[in-house]
Structures are given as C-alpha cells and as structure tokens.
Write an enzyme that holds these catalytic residues in place. Structure first.
Site: not given
Ligand code: PEP
Ligand code: MG
Length: 594
Positions: A470-471, A344, A481, A200, A307, A518, A447
């Site tokens: 991402n998740d 979210r 990650r 993040h 977020r 996203c 996710e």
């Molecule tokens: C993701 O996991 O791709 C996402 C958009 O949420 P975050 O990056 O805030 O975990």
């Molecule tokens: Mg996420």
C-alpha cells in the site's frame, strides 16, 4: 429513474439497505451505538446539554449591551425557540430511542435532516435559517463534549433496536479508528465521498468484510437518511432509491455472491499447496486482538500483520501503558494457539493520526505532507521511551506463544541502529525486572522504494521482511493513497512497482530469509498467480480474503507460472500482458485489473 453515484470499489459484494448518514459536523464527535439499557441515560445527556445551551443563550441575552443591534437579540430568541422546538428536540431524541445512536450522533443526524429541508425551501429568508440550526447544533455538541461521556454505554452495535431493514453506512469521510468501532455492527455496506482504495478507512471497511465504495464524491450530499441504497462493491457504484426491477436484479446478484462465499468457505481448512507441491503460507492482517479468532476461523496459519496503532488511536492523553498493551498482545497470541503473530510497532501518522481526525480534517490541518512526515517508525523513534515500552510489552507476550516484531517504514541506517539498540535495551530491562520472554524475530516492512532497493542490506540486520505494497505503491508513484482525486493513478500494476516487488523477493531468496506481502495486493486475487510466479510463498491479508486466494493457489503450478513471468514484467503494460499469458495457459484471470 434511480440516481447512480460512481466511486472506487474497495470491498466486494452487493449490499442493499437503508442509508444511515454519519453527518460531518464542525465539532469533532464520536458516533457509536449505545446499549439498550443506557438509552435513558443518553437521553438525559441530551436534555442536560439542551439546558446548558438554553442557560448560555439566556446569559448572553442578558449581557447584551444596550446599544447592541436588535437583530442580535432576535437571533438569540430564534436559537432558544429552535432548542425548544420539537423538530429539533423531540426528533433528536427519537434517533436515540429508535436507533440507539449516541447523543452526539443523534444531534448531527437530525441537523442533517433539517438542513436539507431548509435547503429546499423557496423562501430565501427561511433557507438562510439553516445556519441557525447548525449553530444551535454546534452549541449542543460543544455542551455534550464538555459533559461526561457515557462510554460505558457503547454497544457493539449488534442490532438491538427495532426495525428489520438492513442498514448501510454513508459518510462524507470517517476516520479509520471511528470506522473500526463499527466492526461487527449492524451495517451491511459502506460508502464515503472521499478516500482511496488503500486509505486506512477503506482497509478497515475491507476488514469488516462488507461491500464498500469510497471516493464516491457526491454520495453523502445526494443520499438522505433512510433512502434505499444498493452498494455494488465490485463495480464501485451506489444506486439511490433503485426501481423494483433493478432491486430484484441486485438481490439475485447478492444471492449469487453469498452462494459463492459459502462455496469458498469450504476451503477454509484445506492446506494451501500448489499443484506442484509448493506450500504457501496464508496469514491474516488484524487490527484488534479480538480479530485473531476470525483469523483462525478463516484458516490463517498465523497473523502476518497486527496493526497495533488502533490500540492507540482516539485515546487523547490516555495512551495504553505497557501492561494494557501486553494484555492486548497476549490475548492475540493466546488466541492463535501457538501460530505465529507478527506484531507491528505503531504506525501512527499520515491518514492514521493519534486523535480522531478524518482525511478532510487532515487536509485542513496544514501538515504539508503528512505521508512524508513524522509517521511510523519515525514517530516511534521520536518517542524513544514509548517505543521501548511497546517493545517490552511485545516481548512479554512472547512468553505465551510465537511472536515476531515488525517495524513499519524503515529506510535509514540510523533507524536500523536505533531500532536494534531499543530492542536490546528493552530485553535488558525485562531481564533486570525478571519478566519472562522468548527469542523474537525482528522484521522490517518494505514500504519505501529506498528500502526495496536495499533489501539485501536490510536483511543483514533483520530476520525477515514484509512488503507493505500500500505504501510502496504510494511512495513509488508519488500518489497519496488516501486522495480520491489521484486514485486513478494509484496503479498496482505499474511496471516500476512490480519490478521493485520482484527485486525484494529475489533479494530475500538470495539472503535465505523469509519475505511476505502484507499490503492489500496480497489479498487481491488478480495478483495471486503473478506473486507466486515471482517466488512469493507467504501472503498476509484480511481473513475474509483467504479462501478466495487459496482457491487460486490450489489451481496453480508455480513452475509453469515462473516461465510466464518475464512476459509480464518486461512489458510496458504488465496487466494486459499477464492477462494474456494466463489466458494462453488456460487460467481464467481474476476480474479486471484494479
Ligand atoms: C502497507 O503499507 O502495505 C501496509 C500493510 O501498512 P498500512 O496499510 O497499515 O500502511
Ligand atoms: Mg504501510
């Protein structure tokens, strides 16, 4: 010869500037700029902290038992001497005066400078005095943390102090919420020792739209305050004190990339439609309500991911209440002038703890698997009153524009029931109190692989889904990650990842419900054609990425891309296969697979 440090590229472009080290300290401290008018107050804070520590040490000296070893008394004398010495006291003050650092940052910056000087000393005795400096600094920081913080003094960090050289931020590690406060500040580049490409902190750096490198292991040890640095955000390289020739070469590249940006900027308000007439929605990811204006400027047709957890972080016990949240959501909704805003619900946990903690600190917290623990919707459902409060605040904002609710990390049937019950209850509560709201769509983030495989079932309960790549990648490949030591295995091109994404898009098409991405993949131009080929028609990304993705969309023919898809998804090496397909079709692939 200049030293080079290699890390992970997270945000494109070249930054050249002087290093500003955000030193890590044993005491948790905030780093921020104070506004010029508050500099004298900040110096007073420093002086008070020093007086407090001097008194503490004096008291300790008086309380020493008569049989205490004489070294102890001598050590306390050394600490008193350091507190009065100009290399600590005056030099610390200079950081506040010249750079407008807050008092805590000034103490850690000067401690870092002195610690390095001691490290280089030949004499063992003197070298060991570094520990004394650190102990004194720790006492000062503790005294500052007990004193009133001077929060009103926070400035936006826009350059309001002397010195013309551009500045780049260097840290061993920095928490996402701390990174966020540097958004729009003086920094033109950013480098950390730890972190993965989709940690993040890296995501916030990318949203700042400045060249950035993370996971550069030794960077903060090798770089000194005020060193000249080149941050190559394309290659993931940091050059320390480069030679004039290298500097000139990079200045040239910097100008080239600025020209390229200016060229892309012209696409901002061009409708995003493919050659074969498919309209593609490009939405923005935002962290704070104020980002909505940038989203609009960048040509976003809505916010695809707000977020909201950033409103909750670093607040201690003072979490935002319903009205404060409502104001924040309403402000984003109004800024978008009727365009949809996807809010979210909080995604607290893993590398986004409620209270300031960096990845390093989290690693030492003994939470065994924070990414698999109480985070995202699991956390919200463990605090039902707070969850309903957030839902009410979001619903109330719907009276001011088009709002959608998005829930992170859903995977279980019980969660679905609890979410829908909470939303029903929140609506009832608003109705009872006569607060206006409008119909709001409810979406689930995909996710976790379990959710990806159950998309059609989820879509019976939700109005839309949004893929958090991402998740999804983290959980599909079992790669943290945020951990740079396994970052080489965090593979967005892994066939299993691509297959899951394709399945989610297909299941949504069959259910005739909207699907979006996203996660960071949406803004990565290396994936634009592939995602179009899979049938994706809605992307959400950092505002700064919109024009580059749009440029590729404008040159794409989705029919043609669709026919090429199998070659990539059936291959063991999709990145290579897709690259070849694009080249055969006369399309220049975007950069190397990352
Ligand atoms: C993701 O996991 O791709 C996402 C958009 O949420 P975050 O990056 O805030 O975990
Ligand atoms: Mg996420």
């Amino acid at each position: 010869m200049s030293i080079q440090v290699f890390g992970l590229p997270v945000s494109r472009g070249v930054a050249i500037g002087r290093a500003v080290l955000v030193a890590s300290s044993r005491v948790d401290v905030a780093h921020y700029f104070v506004d010029p008018a508050s500099v004298p107050d900040e110096i007073t804070r420093l002086r008070h902290a020093r007086d407090v520590v001097v008194n503490e040490i004096d008291a300790l000296k008086h309380e020493l038992p008569t049989d205490a070893p004489p070294e102890l008394d001598a050590l306390l004398d050394v600490h008193l001497m350091l507190l009065r010495d100009e290399v600590l006291a005056d030099a610390t003050k200079q950081w506040v005066l010249e750079r407008h650092y807050n008092a805590e940052w000034a103490v850690t910056a000067q401690t870092e400078v002195l610690a390095r000087q001691f490290d280089e000393m030949e004499d063992d005795y003197l070298r060991e005095r570094k520990a004394d400096i650190e102990q004194v600094a720790e006492r000062l920081l503790r005294a500052l943390s007990r004193a009133e913080p001077n929060l009103a003094a926070r400035s936006s960090g826009v350059r309001d102090f002397g010195g013309e050289d551009p500045l780049v931020l260097v840290a061993n590690d920095i928490a996402p919420a701390d990174m966020l406060q540097f958004k729009g500040s003086v920094f033109t580049g950013f480098v950390t020792d730890v972190g993965g490409r989709t940690s993040h902190t890296a995501i916030v750096a990318r949203s700042m739209d400045i060249p950035a490198v993370v996971g550069a292991r030794e960077a903060s040890r090798l770089i000194r305050q005020d060193d000249w640095l080149i941050i190559d955000g394309d290659a993931g390289v940091v050059l320390i004190n480069p030679s004039p020739i290298v500097l000139e070469e990079y200045r040239f590249r910097q100008r080239q990339s600025e020209l390229e940006r200016a060229r892309l900027d012209r696409l901002r308000h061009t409708p995003s439609v493919t050659l074969d007439g498919e309209a593609i929605e490009l939405h923005a990811n935002i962290e704070l309500p104020g980002d909505a204006a940038h989203a609009l400027e960048a040509g976003a047709v809505g916010v695809g991911l707000f977020r909201t957890e950033f409103l909750f972080m670093n607040r201690g016990a003072d979490l935002p209440d319903e009205d404060e949240q409502f104001e924040a959501y309403r402000s984003a909704v109004q800024a978008m002038h009727g365009l949809p805003v996807t809010i979210r619900t909080v995604d607290i946990g893993a590398d986004k703890p409620l209270d300031r903690m960096s990845i390093n600190e989290l690693r030492h917290e003994h939470v065994l698997n924070p990414a698999l623990g109480l985070r995202a919707i699991r956390w919200s459902l463990s605090e039902p009153a707070m969850f309903r409060q957030q839902l009410r605040a979001i619903l109330r904002a719907s009276a001011y524009g088009k709002v959608r609710i998005l829930v992170p990390m859903v995977a279980h049937r019980t969660e679905v029931r609890l979410i829908t019950d909470a939303l029903t209850r929140a609506r009832e509560q608003l109705q009872d109190s006569g607060q206006p709201f409008t119909p709001v769509e409810l979406g689930a983030m995909i996710e976790v692989p379990a959710a990806a495989m159950m998309t059609s079932w989820l879509l019976r309960h939700f109005d839309f889904v949004s893929i958090g790549t991402n998740d999804l990648i983290q959980y599909t490949l079992a790669i943290d990650r945020a951990d740079e030591t396994v970052a080489h295995l965090y593979d967005s091109w892994h066939p299993a990842v691509l297959r899951l994404i394709q399945e989610v898009i297909e299941a949504s098409r069959l259910a005739a419900k909207p699907v979006s991405i996203c996660g960071e993949m949406a803004g990565d131009v290396a994936f634009t054609e592939l995602l179009l080929a899979m049938g994706l028609r809605s992307f959400s990304m950092h505002p700064a990425q919109i024009s580059a993705v749009k440029q590729r969309i404008l040159r794409s023919d989705t029919q043609k891309l669709r026919r090429m898809l199998d070659a990539a998804t059936q291959s063991e090496q999709p990145a290579l296969a897709w690259r070849q397909e694009l080249q055969h079709a006369g399309i220049r692939p975007a950069g190397l697979p990352v």
